[in-house]
Write a protein that holds these residues in place. Structure first.
Motif, short mmCIF file in Angstrom:
data_model
loop_
_atom_site.label_atom_id
_atom_site.label_comp_id
_atom_site.label_asym_id
_atom_site.label_seq_id
_atom_site.Cartn_x
_atom_site.Cartn_y
_atom_site.Cartn_z
N UNK A 1 1.87 -5.12 8.91
CA UNK A 1 2.23 -6.51 8.62
C UNK A 1 1.09 -7.36 9.18
N UNK A 2 -0.05 -7.32 8.48
CA UNK A 2 -1.27 -7.94 9.03
C UNK A 2 -1.85 -8.93 8.02
N UNK A 3 -1.94 -10.18 8.43
CA UNK A 3 -2.47 -11.25 7.57
C UNK A 3 -3.01 -12.39 8.42
N UNK B 1 8.09 5.94 14.11
CA UNK B 1 7.31 4.97 13.35
C UNK B 1 6.35 4.18 14.22
N UNK B 2 5.25 3.75 13.59
CA UNK B 2 4.34 2.80 14.23
C UNK B 2 4.21 1.59 13.31
N UNK B 3 4.22 0.42 13.90
CA UNK B 3 4.11 -0.80 13.10
C UNK B 3 3.10 -1.73 13.77
N UNK B 4 2.18 -2.28 12.96
CA UNK B 4 1.22 -3.28 13.46
C UNK B 4 1.55 -4.62 12.84
N UNK C 1 -6.72 -9.63 6.62
CA UNK C 1 -6.30 -8.29 6.17
C UNK C 1 -5.29 -8.43 5.02
N UNK C 2 -5.30 -7.48 4.09
CA UNK C 2 -4.36 -7.53 2.96
C UNK C 2 -3.10 -6.70 3.19
N UNK C 3 -3.04 -5.94 4.30
CA UNK C 3 -2.00 -4.92 4.42
C UNK C 3 -0.71 -5.50 4.96
N UNK C 4 0.06 -6.08 4.09
CA UNK C 4 1.37 -6.60 4.46
C UNK C 4 2.20 -6.66 3.20
N UNK C 5 3.53 -6.64 3.35
CA UNK C 5 4.41 -6.55 2.19
C UNK C 5 4.25 -7.74 1.26
N UNK C 6 4.14 -8.95 1.83
CA UNK C 6 4.11 -10.14 0.98
C UNK C 6 2.92 -10.12 0.02
N UNK C 7 1.74 -9.79 0.53
CA UNK C 7 0.55 -9.75 -0.34
C UNK C 7 0.57 -8.53 -1.25
N UNK C 8 1.05 -7.41 -0.74
CA UNK C 8 1.01 -6.17 -1.52
C UNK C 8 2.07 -6.16 -2.62
#
Ligand code: NAD
Length: 357
Positions: free
Chosen positions: A162-164, A234-237, A244-251
């Motif tokens: 969850x990185x933005x 689990x690991x969560x960032x 960064x693009x790696x998050x649910x909203x953008x993906x």
């Protein structure tokens, strides 16, 4: 009486309390929705009054006045989209008038008030739904069905991102710089709900958090370790201060104001296969197993459905007794409990244990 609601008897009239960012999104989707229509809105702001007038929707400054006038505008359910600290009070008032409630996330700002809301709904025999809309995304529903059908075997290891970058202007509002206004309670709560939806209860949380980049009271970054009741780890960032693009909203591109990126944000590995989300790629062995063997990747592209639109369809189905809440008040409460545990674990430096049921 407005032409958008009771003028269309085939559409369920729904009132919205709190007509800010998300409240308006709900109303705007109702305008063209086949199943629900906006009955009325309540929001004390002048901006909300003018906006409701521009759409020809009945407006009330005070939620109590809206609830007193249900006979006039015909609402059969209410969406509560006010600031977090008011969810319980407004939700309880709706339930006291016999109206089913869809309350935005988080279900409430404390576990005690969330419990009070759940108890009131149960005592009144009324539906209480929580707006974790991702559960209505067809990708998540397919992923859940695949996992439950054993497509990846026993879930073992989950990595979620969850990185933005939030724009600087986002922090002009003071509450977003203070404890509780950060990415854990505002955003990560959706990821925690997503993981609970797919994998079941979270029973252990460890976390570290930092405010080193923005320097506000609230965290800008956190790293989590999760233990699920099914034994998976689990690991969560999460960060709102990195590019960064790696998050649910953008993906996932659930809302048009997020430019969709062709990336995954969640990686689930099991004893028989792996799944990435939201691109829904499945990896598995067709023959011999082991890291020297050929690994097959299947990529399923689903028909897209707007989860907010689907959530409204579901709301009507629940009100009419045809479906049970996909995200109940109890789900919202358990998701909130796991999210608050992130803050507790980061503050104390100790693991937090949560009940499995
Ligand atoms: N599910 C989602 O995708 C999503 C997205 C954004 C926000 N949210 C949640 O929705 C809620 C609202 O967030 P937002 O971003 O729309 O906030 P916002 O500040 O844009 O809007 C809140 C609105 O509520 C009004 N309001 C305040 N107190 C009120 C009261 N007692 N009665 C009626 N109206 C009142 C304000 O005037 C404002 O217009 C929050 O709980 C937030 O966590 C959910």
């Amino acid at each position: 009486m407005n032409s958008n609601s009771v003028g269309h008897p085939s559409r369920l009239p729904v009132a919205v309390i709190g007509a800010g960012g998300i409240g308006r999104m709900h109303v705007e989707r109702m305008l063209t929705h086949p199943d629900v229509a906006p009955a009325a809105v309540a929001d004390p702001s002048e901006a909300a009054r003018a906006w409701a007038a521009s759409l020809g929707i009945a407006w009330f400054a005070d939620p109590a006045a809206l609830l007193d006038a249900t006979a006039r505008h015909g609402a059969r359910a209410v969406i509560v989209a006010t600031p977090n600290a008011t969810h319980a009070e407004v939700g309880l008032a709706c339930l006291a008038r016999g109206l089913p409630v869809l309350v935005e996330k988080p279900v409430a700002d404390t576990l005690a008030s969330a419990q009070a809301l759940c108890d009131a709904a149960a005592a009144a025999g009324l539906p209480l739904l929580v707006g974790h809309q991702r559960r209505h995304n067809p990708v998540l529903q397919r992923a859940k069905a695949l996992i439950e059908a054993g497509a990846i075997g026993r879930p073992v290891s989950i990595t979620a991102m969850a990185t933005w970058l939030k724009p600087d202007a986002y922090f002009d509002l003071a509450w977003r710089r203070q404890a509780g206004g950060g990415p854990v309670l505002i955003n990560l709560i959706h990821d925690i709900d997503l993981l609970r939806f797919l994998l079941g209860e979270i029973v252990g949380v460890q976390a570290i958090a930092s405010n080193a980049v923005r320097g506000f009271e609230v965290e800008d970054t956190a790293a989590l370790l999760l233990r699920f009741a099914n034994g998976a780890l689990g690991t969560v960032s999460v960060t709102d201060c990195a590019v960064a693009p790696w998050n649910w909203d953008l993906a996932a591109g659930e809302a048009a104001h997020y430019p969709q990126q062709d990336v995954d944000a969640c990686f689930i590995a099991g004893t028989e296969g792996a799944l990435t989300l939201p691109r829904l790629q499945r990896w598995h062995y067709r023959g011999a197993r082991g890291w020297h063997e050929e690994l097959t990747r299947e990529h399923t592209i689903l028909h897209r459905r707007d989860p907010y639109v689907e959530q409204l369809r579901h709301l009507r189905a629940v009100v009419e007794g045809r479906e049970t809440p996909l995200c109940s008040g109890r789900d919202g409460l358990r998701t909130l409990r796991a999210t608050l545990a992130v803050h507790e674990a980061a503050r104390s430096g100790r693991p937090v244990t949560l009940p499995a049921a």
